[in-house]
Design a protein around this motif. Structure first.
Motif, PDB file in Angstrom:
ATOM      1  N   PHE A   1      58.206   4.757  -8.009  1.00 45.40           N
ATOM      2  CA  PHE A   1      57.061   5.586  -8.399  1.00 45.40           C
ATOM      3  C   PHE A   1      57.563   6.583  -9.437  1.00 45.40           C
ATOM      4  O   PHE A   1      58.427   7.408  -9.144  1.00 45.40           O
ATOM      5  CB  PHE A   1      56.550   6.308  -7.155  1.00 45.40           C
TER       6      PHE A   1
ATOM      7  N   ASP B   1      49.795   8.530 -14.157  1.00 43.97           N
ATOM      8  CA  ASP B   1      49.363   9.188 -15.396  1.00 43.97           C
ATOM      9  C   ASP B   1      48.228  10.161 -15.098  1.00 43.97           C
ATOM     10  O   ASP B   1      47.442   9.939 -14.175  1.00 43.97           O
ATOM     11  CB  ASP B   1      48.882   8.155 -16.422  1.00 43.97           C
ATOM     12  N   VAL B   2      48.183  11.216 -15.867  1.00 45.11           N
ATOM     13  CA  VAL B   2      47.015  12.106 -15.854  1.00 45.11           C
ATOM     14  C   VAL B   2      46.654  12.433 -17.292  1.00 45.11           C
ATOM     15  O   VAL B   2      47.508  12.381 -18.180  1.00 45.11           O
ATOM     16  CB  VAL B   2      47.257  13.425 -15.080  1.00 45.11           C
TER      17      VAL B   2
ATOM     18  N   TYR C   1      33.448   6.464  -8.389  1.00 45.98           N
ATOM     19  CA  TYR C   1      33.735   5.122  -7.873  1.00 45.98           C
ATOM     20  C   TYR C   1      32.599   4.146  -8.198  1.00 45.98           C
ATOM     21  O   TYR C   1      32.848   2.962  -8.445  1.00 45.98           O
ATOM     22  CB  TYR C   1      34.005   5.169  -6.364  1.00 45.98           C
TER      23      TYR C   1
ATOM     24  N   PHE D   1      48.395   1.933  -3.118  1.00 46.21           N
ATOM     25  CA  PHE D   1      49.402   2.971  -2.917  1.00 46.21           C
ATOM     26  C   PHE D   1      48.779   4.071  -2.083  1.00 46.21           C
ATOM     27  O   PHE D   1      47.716   4.587  -2.428  1.00 46.21           O
ATOM     28  CB  PHE D   1      49.838   3.563  -4.261  1.00 46.21           C
TER      29      PHE D   1
END
Ligand SMILES: Cc1cc2nc3c(=O)[nH]c(=O)nc-3n(C[C@H](O)[C@H](O)[C@H](O)COP(=O)(O)O)c2cc1C
Length: 457
Positions: free
Chosen positions: A10, A58-59, A158, A245
Motif C-alpha cells: 500500500f 491518491d487524493v 455511489y 481493501f
C-alpha cells in the motif's frame, strides 16, 4: 491446506502516506518519491516477494479539515505534495513481469471516455496487469479544486459511480468485438468497421455517443478494486469489486465487515469468495522479536501526532484540532468517509478512543494494526488474522521506506512459505487470471459481462 495469505503493498506517490512523521527517520527515503529509481526499486522488491501487486492511493485535494486550513498537512507532508499515481505504472512495469498495479482514480472528476482510454493504454503496456481502485473521494478540498462548492453527498456519490461504471464497462467490453482488429496488411484493413460500435449513454450524470478509442486490451476491464465499507460502499463492492481493501484497528472491527462484504456479493448472485479482501496492516519485522521491538520503539519516536490527526480529520471530516487529548471521540455522520468514523466509534462497542489514542495509533500505519516481531511472531499473528476475520490477505503499509517492505520480503515471506501459507511462484496470466485462478474476463452475474460485444450482437 490452509488458504494462502496474499500480500499487496500500500503506497502513494507522496512523502507521507500512512505513517506521518516517519519521513524524518534517518534511514527513511520517502522524500525521494519524486525519483523514478525509488519506484523501480519498490517494484523489484515486491516482485521478489511474490506480492499480488502494489496498490497506489491518491487524493485530489489537501487535508484541510484539521484546523480549518492546509497548514498542518503542508507542514507534515500529510499526503501533500502528491503526484499522479498512474504515471508510475509504465516505469514499474518495465522492471517486472508479474506484479499487478491497483491504481486509485477518483471517478467524480473524470469523463468516462478518457478514463477508459487511460486504463486501456496501461492494460496494453503492462500486458494485462492493471487494476483500478474505484473511489469517489472524501475531501471537500478536491471538489473545490474542480469548481464545485463541496463534494456530492455520500450516498449520491455511489449512485453516480454506478452510472459511471455502466458507461466504462460498455466502452471496455462492448465497443469493439474480439475480432474487430484484423491487421490485414494485404487487404488494407486494420480494423473491421462493422465490428466496432458506438456506446450511447444518456443519464443525468453522464452523456456520450462514441466508440472506445483503444483497441481491445488483454483484460478489457481492468481488475476492479474498491475500498469503502459503509452500507453504500459495500453495495458497490458487492456488485463490482474483484478485490476490496479494508482498514480497521482490530479483528473485532474487521470480521463483521468481511462477512458483510461477502454476503453482499452473494445477494447479487456472485460467490462471496469472488471477492479478494485485503486488510490494511503494517508489519515491522526484524531477525528477532527483540530486534523488532527495538525497531518499532525507534520508529515511534519519529511519529507525528499532528500529522496523524491531520490525516484522521481528512478521513472522517471531523476537525480534531483544539480538542482536549483526553476527549473521547463520539460518532458523527459526515459526508467524508463513513467507515473511518465507524472505526473509532461504533465498530467495536467495547473500545472507546480518545483523541490522544488516535494520534498515537495513527502515527504508524494509519488506522490499521501494527504487528511487530521476528518472522515467527508476525507470521503467527497474520495467520490468526486470516483465520479469525476471513480476509484473504494484507495490504501492507510502510513505516520506513524502503526498509519496512524489504524486511517483509526478506524475512516474513520465507517464514510464511515454510508454513505453506504463501505462494512460491507466480501463477501465469494476466492480473485477473492470477487473482481469480484463471478467469480472463469478468463473468455474469458481474455487470460488466452483460455489456460484452458478443452478449449483445
Ligand atoms: C484501505 C483503504 C484505502 C483507500 N484509498 C483511497 C484512496 O486512495 N483515495 C480515495 O479517495 N479514497 C480512498 N479510500 C476511501 C474509500 O474509497 C472511500 O471513499 C471511503 O472509505 C469512504 O467510503 P465509505 O464511507 O463507504 O467507507 C480508501 C479506503 C480504504 C479503507
Amino acid at each position: 491446506m490452509a488458504k494462502p495469505i496474499r500480500f499487496n503493498a500500500f503506497d502513494m506517490n507522496c512523502v507521507v502516506h500512512q505513517s506521518p512523521g516517519l519521513w524524518r527517520h534517518p534511514r527513511d527515503r520517502s522524500a525521494d518519491y519524486r525519483k523514478l529509481g525509488t519506484w523501480l526499486d519498490l517494484a523489484r522488491t515486491l516482485e521478489r516477494g511474490l506480492f499480488d501487486g502494489v496498490f497506489l492511493a491518491d487524493v485530489l485535494g489537501v487535508y484541510d479539515v484539521f484546523g480549518g486550513g492546509p497548514a498542518a498537512a503542508l507542514r507534515n507532508a500529510a499526503q501533500v505534495p502528491v503526484n499522479d499515481p498512474l504515471l508510475l505504472v509504465p516505469a514499474m512495469a518495465t522492471v517486472t513481469t508479474n506484479l499487478g498495479f491497483g491504481v486509485t482514480v477518483n471517478l467524480s472528476y473524470e469523463a468516462p471516455l478518457t478514463l477508459a482510454r487511460r486504463f486501456s493504454t496501461l492494460d496494453h503496456l503492462t500486458e494485462g496487469r492493471i487494476g483500478w481502485n474505484v473511489v469517489t473521494g472524501y475531501l471537500d478540498s478536491a471538489a473545490r479544486g474542480m469548481g464545485r462548492a463541496k463534494q456530492t453527498a455520500h450516498d449520491d456519490r455511489y449512485a453516480i459511480a454506478e452510472d459511471f461504471m455502466a458507461v466504462v464497462y460498455q466502452l471496455w467490453e462492448g465497443s469493439w468485438a474480439d475480432d474487430a482488429v484484423v491487421r490485414d496488411a494485404d487487404g488494407g484493413v486494420f480494423t473491421r468497421p462493422e465490428r466496432v460500435r458506438a456506446v450511447k449513454h444518456e443519464s443525468p450524470w453522464h452523456r456520450l455517443d462514441a466508440i472506445h478509442l483503444s483497441e481491445p486490451s488483454p483484460q478489457r476491464t481492468p481488475v476492479i478494486y474498491q475500498a469503502g465499507t459503509s452500507p453504500a460502499g459495500r453495495g458497490f463492492a458487492g456488485r463490482h469489486a474483484e478485490c476490496v481493501f479494508i482498514s480497521g484497528p482490530s479483528k473485532v472491527v474487521l470480521a463483521p465487515r468481511v462477512a458483510a462484504l461477502r454476503q453482499t456479493a452473494a445477494q447479487v448472485g456472485r460467490r462471496g469468495d469472488d471477492l479478494l479482501i485485503y486488510a490494511m496492516l503494517t508489519a515491522i519485522v526484524a531477525e528477532t522479536d527483540e530486534a523488532a521491538d527495538a525497531l518499532a520503539a525507534e520508529y515511534r519516536r519519529y511519529a507525528s501526532a499532528e500529522g496523524a490527526l491531520t490525516l484522521m480529520s481528512g478521513w472522517t471530516g471531523v476537525d480534531f484540532a483544539g480538542l482536549d487529548p483526553a476527549t473521547v471521540v463520539q460518532h458523527v455522520q459526515s459526508e467524508a468517509g463513513r467507515s473511518a468514523m465507524e472505526n473509532i466509534t461504533r465498530a467495536d462497542p467495547s473500545r472507546v478512543w480518545t483523541v490522544a489514542e488516535i494520534a498515537e495509533h495513527v502515527g504508524i500505519g494509519g488506522i490499521g494494526p501494527v504487528l511487530v516481531g521476528g518472522p515467527a511472531r508476525v507470521a503467527d499473528a497474520l495467520e490468526a488474522w486470516v483465520d479469525e476475520t476471513g480476509v484473504d490477505g494484507f495490504n501492507l503499509a510502510f513505516a520506513v521506506r524502503p526498509e519496512t517492505m524489504r524486511n517483509v520480503v526478506d524475512l516474513l515471506v520465507p517464514e510464511l512459505q515454510r508454513r505453506g501459507r504463501y505462494r512460491t511462484e507466480y501463477p501465469a496470466g494476466t492480473l485477473r487470471e492470477k487473482l481469480s485462478g484463471g478467469q480472463p474476463r469478468l463473468q455474469a452475474p458481474h455487470p460488466a459481462a452483460a455489456y460484452r460485444y458478443n452478449a449483445n450482437p
